[in-house]
Design an enzyme around this catalytic site. Structure first.
Site, mmCIF file in Angstrom:
data_model
loop_
_atom_site.group_PDB
_atom_site.id
_atom_site.type_symbol
_atom_site.label_atom_id
_atom_site.label_comp_id
_atom_site.label_asym_id
_atom_site.label_seq_id
_atom_site.Cartn_x
_atom_site.Cartn_y
_atom_site.Cartn_z
ATOM 1 N N GLU A 216 42.514 47.812 23.879
ATOM 2 C CA GLU A 216 42.942 49.151 23.473
ATOM 3 C C GLU A 216 43.675 49.144 22.135
ATOM 4 O O GLU A 216 44.723 49.747 21.970
ATOM 5 C CB GLU A 216 43.824 49.776 24.560
ATOM 6 C CG GLU A 216 43.099 49.968 25.875
ATOM 7 C CD GLU A 216 43.887 50.742 26.914
ATOM 8 O OE1 GLU A 216 45.120 50.635 26.921
ATOM 9 O OE2 GLU A 216 43.247 51.450 27.722
ATOM 10 N N GLU B 295 50.175 56.809 37.715
ATOM 11 C CA GLU B 295 49.479 57.338 36.534
ATOM 12 C C GLU B 295 48.262 58.181 36.903
ATOM 13 O O GLU B 295 48.038 59.236 36.320
ATOM 14 C CB GLU B 295 49.047 56.172 35.634
ATOM 15 C CG GLU B 295 48.200 56.594 34.451
ATOM 16 C CD GLU B 295 47.781 55.434 33.557
ATOM 17 O OE1 GLU B 295 48.235 54.302 33.794
ATOM 18 O OE2 GLU B 295 47.008 55.686 32.615
ATOM 19 N N ASP C 289 40.515 50.440 36.153
ATOM 20 C CA ASP C 289 41.907 50.751 35.832
ATOM 21 C C ASP C 289 42.603 51.053 37.153
ATOM 22 O O ASP C 289 42.065 50.771 38.199
ATOM 23 C CB ASP C 289 41.983 51.926 34.850
ATOM 24 C CG ASP C 289 43.212 51.820 33.957
ATOM 25 O OD1 ASP C 289 44.167 51.152 34.367
ATOM 26 O OD2 ASP C 289 43.216 52.401 32.855
#
Ligand code: BDP
Length: 716
Positions: free
Chosen positions: A307, A408, A380
């Protein structure tokens, strides 16, 4: 009024509720509220005096904790005594003479953190011995005994032997130096960019340390994996040292996430190439500086070439080169490198396969103080994923599971998802690496492959909110992570029950009602967000709320929900079977074959591994479309059930936390409906099939949902 004075007044007001005894959640599960007399009477006989054999800070912390706790729980403080008598609690290390006197033949403890709690005979009665090989064992044993008392257990005849499943049991804080927390929903960082002095924060930090020690968490990474090089400057290292000194008696080591480009950005070198001699020297000097300040510093956590973060590949090197260079730097200081495997490239056709493809070639090539940190699932932290195929496959490299405690992708701090059930699902999953019984837990705890270095990490859900986690019930996930890191064989039910009794009350009907809600909660979230193996349907940037329709011409495909759900007129799901991306091939037989065939693939992962027509018939006889819709509706019914069950508990606990939680459940139900309607109506545009007539009609319409903008207020 001067700003400083004003802030002091504001701070005083904030703490006022605590002063007048209101329940804020600030004490977590260490409230030690007074036990009912029926329980306290018996315990008082077992806790008349306290014998503490040494002065070491950890042993003293244990002694301080037990005295404070018993005063609160029982209303009496055990007297400090030198001699053991009936009703003594003895805190000793196994090499202390007193242990040899109490246990003929002495005690053999194999692990520095292990402990025993034994009821032993003494003249005219009995005593409780809490002994560790080191004083750390004493501390852990003390919290264990207190937990039993908070739970109202019988402590008259104890014979407990405990040792941890993993050596390193870490929280990862995604805290930025400017005080924000990446994916944090409970206020700003407790560590960085504070206006208060360290002295003023000490009590809060001590609560943090005690809470961690009470569940056996023994390390904390103080900053975000998207690390600022500045964390390694001297001023910040001073803060790290202060925290390390405060946490040390609680057996908590500090670690830092480091930016791979630090030698260039912070050190001014013209490269951060791991094979460059000057770069290596920079890291050696930095390590020397750190260890001079913090001799027991734990080590580095590294997110490299992921990322947009810098890494060895920027210089034509590999993960192996990067990790081993840092490992060499830390080795003389006994530090470890936790090298993350969270990598994915836009060029790859299936993101779920990337970490495996990128890391398998390095199996057996990492230095012995490197451990590869792997997220529990291959994509994820989704509400449900299969376990990452790296577990079991990388057999010559220690691997550690990274779980996410912060929600999240599961509703931030506004929804309840008790995650012990999800973590157990992962830890208990059989990889089949060495045949049946090769669970993810065993593949990582050293019992399957014999690795010495073992660890587990959880991304913290902690912030400056008075109740630490933004939602009182989400404290349970911090607690559960620690308990499972210590012993992955504990059941989710047991952990929930302990936590409820410690945090709220021993009222049995309260305990059973909340326990049932907690036990169902994660599955409910899966049902109304991403049932049947769907994943990544949320808003692509904030990760909150449903946006399965998002289409951004400029964004990377694998950021967007459509890449994952692949809904079209022909059906829905990501084909990872042997006819598709063949991600199934990364699993061992017989899992591979089981996942490959839609008839044998578990229904809760069906659309993870398969793209199927809307009329595909499931074992139940339902069509895929109907089954999916039913799941979404079931999720909403669960949320409604939670709300109703909670409402029944009014009056059984303090009104402050009752109301705060009531509000959260109300919000959760609204959001469950939001998710259900958005997903069902959007997928219906492809399926063109009706919502079964017996189900209620959606509350929203699709255009309204699409125009609904994410409200930042939700964040904190
Ligand atoms: C993703 C988060 C991002 C993290 C990343 C990571 O959205 O904020 O930086 O994981 O784990 O899930 O590195």
């Amino acid at each position: 009024m001067k700003y400083g004075r004003l802030m002091a007044v504001v701070a005083a007001l904030m703490f006022l509720p605590m002063l007048v005894g209101a329940e804020t959640g600030a004490d977590l599960w260490l409230r030690y509220s007074k036990l009912p007399e029926s329980m306290a009477t018996g315990y008082r006989k077992e806790a008349k005096s306290l014998v503490v054999t040494g002065n070491d800070a950890t042993q003293q912390a244990a002694a301080g904790e037990i005295r404070m706790a018993l005063r609160s729980l029982l209303g009496t403080t055990p007297t400090l005594s030198k001699g053991v008598a009936d009703g003594s609690i003895v805190l000793a290390t196994s090499s202390d003479k007193i242990v040899k006197d109490l246990i003929p033949g002495g005690l053999e403890l194999s692990d520095d953190e292990a402990y025993v709690i034994r009821t032993v005979s003494v003249k005219k009665g009995k005593a409780i011995l809490i002994a560790g090989r080191t004083t750390t064992g004493i501390l852990y044993g003390t919290f264990d005994l207190l937990r039993r008392m908070q739970n109202g257990e019988d402590i008259s005849n104890l014979d407990i032997n405990e040792q941890p499943a993993y050596k390193l049991r870490l929280l990862n804080h995604w805290d930025n130096l400017n005080g924000t927390v990446e994916r944090g929903y409970a206020g700003h960082s407790i560590f960085w960019n504070r206006e208060e002095s360290f002295e003023q924060l000490k009590d809060q930090y001590l609560t943090y340390a005690r809470a961690n020690a009470s569940v056996g968490i023994n390390g904390t990474v103080l900053n975000n994996v998207n690390a600022s090089p500045e964390v390694l400057n001297t001023e910040n290292l001073e803060r790290v040292k202060q925290l390390a000194d405060l946490f040390r008696p609680y057996n908590i080591k500090v670690y830092l996430a480091v930016n791979f480009a630090s030698p260039a950005v912070l050190g001014g070198l013209d490269t951060a190439d791991p094979l460059d001699e000057n770069v290596q020297q920079w890291w050696r000097d930095k390590a020397a500086e750190i260890y001079k300040m913090i001799p027991d510093f734990g080590g580095f956590l590294v997110k490299a070439n992921s990322e947009g973060q810098p890494g060895p590949m920027d210089f034509g090197r590999t993960h192996q080169d990067g990790a081993n260079m840092l490992a060499g730097v830390l080795k003389p200081h006994n530090g470890v490198v936790m090298w993350r495997a969270f990598v994915y490239e836009p060029t790859n056709s299936d993101r779920a396969m990337q970490a495996y493809n990128e890391f398998m070639p390095f199996d057996g090539k990492f230095a012995d103080n490197v451990i590869v940190q792997v997220k529990n699932g291959p994509v994820d932290f989704q509400p449900r994923e299969p376990f990452s195929p790296l577990f079991g496959a990388m057999q010559k490299t220690p691997l550690m599971v990274e779980f996410q405690i912060t929600l999240e992708y599961l509703g931030h701090s506004n929804q309840l998802a008790y995650l012990a059930t999800m973590w157990k699902e992962v830890l208990d999953a059989d990889t089949w690496a060495l045949g049946a019984g090769s669970s993810v837990a065993r593949a990582t705890d050293g019992s399957l492959f014999g690795n010495e270095l073992t660890a587990i990490a959880g991304v913290a859900n902690i912030g400056r909110d008075i109740n630490w986690c933004g939602h009182d019930l989400l404290q349970s996930n911090w607690y559960a992570f620690g308990r499972l890191a210590w012993n992955h064989q504990l059941s989710s039910e047991q952990i929930a029950e302990e936590w409820i009794r410690m945090t709220f009350t021993n009222d049995d009907s309260f305990v059973s009602t909340l326990e049932e809600v907690m036990m169902r909660s994660r599955e409910a979230v899966v049902s109304y967000m991403t049932p049947m193996g769907l994943h990544h349907l949320m808003g692509w940037d904030h990760h909150y709320g449903p946006e399965p329709w998002t289409d951004l011409s400029w964004a990377r495909a694998d950021w967007l929900p459509r890449y994952y759900h692949r809904a079209g007129e022909d059906g829905i799901g990501f084909d990872r079977s042997s006819k598709g991306s063949n991600a199934v091939s990364q699993y061992f037989s017989p899992l591979r074959e089981m996942y490959d065939n839609p008839a044998t693939c578990p229904e809760n992962l069906l659309l993870w591994f398969h793209h199927l027509p809307w009329d595909y018939r499931l074992a139940s006889g339902k069509t895929l479309w109907d089954a999916l819709v039913y799941k979404y509706y079931e999720g909403v019914e669960q949320a409604r059930f939670f709300q109703k069950e909670w409402d029944k508990l009014e009056g059984k606990i303090d009104q402050e936390r009752f109301e705060a939680i009531r509000y959260k459940f109300k919000q959760q139900t609204k959001e469950a409906i939001w998710w259900r309607d958005a997903c069902v109506l959007y997928f219906q545009t492809f399926s063109k099939r009706p919502i079964p007539a017996e189900l209620e009609r959606p509350v929203h319409d699709l255009d309204e949902l699409k125009s609904l903008k994410f409200d930042l207020k939700h964040h904190n």
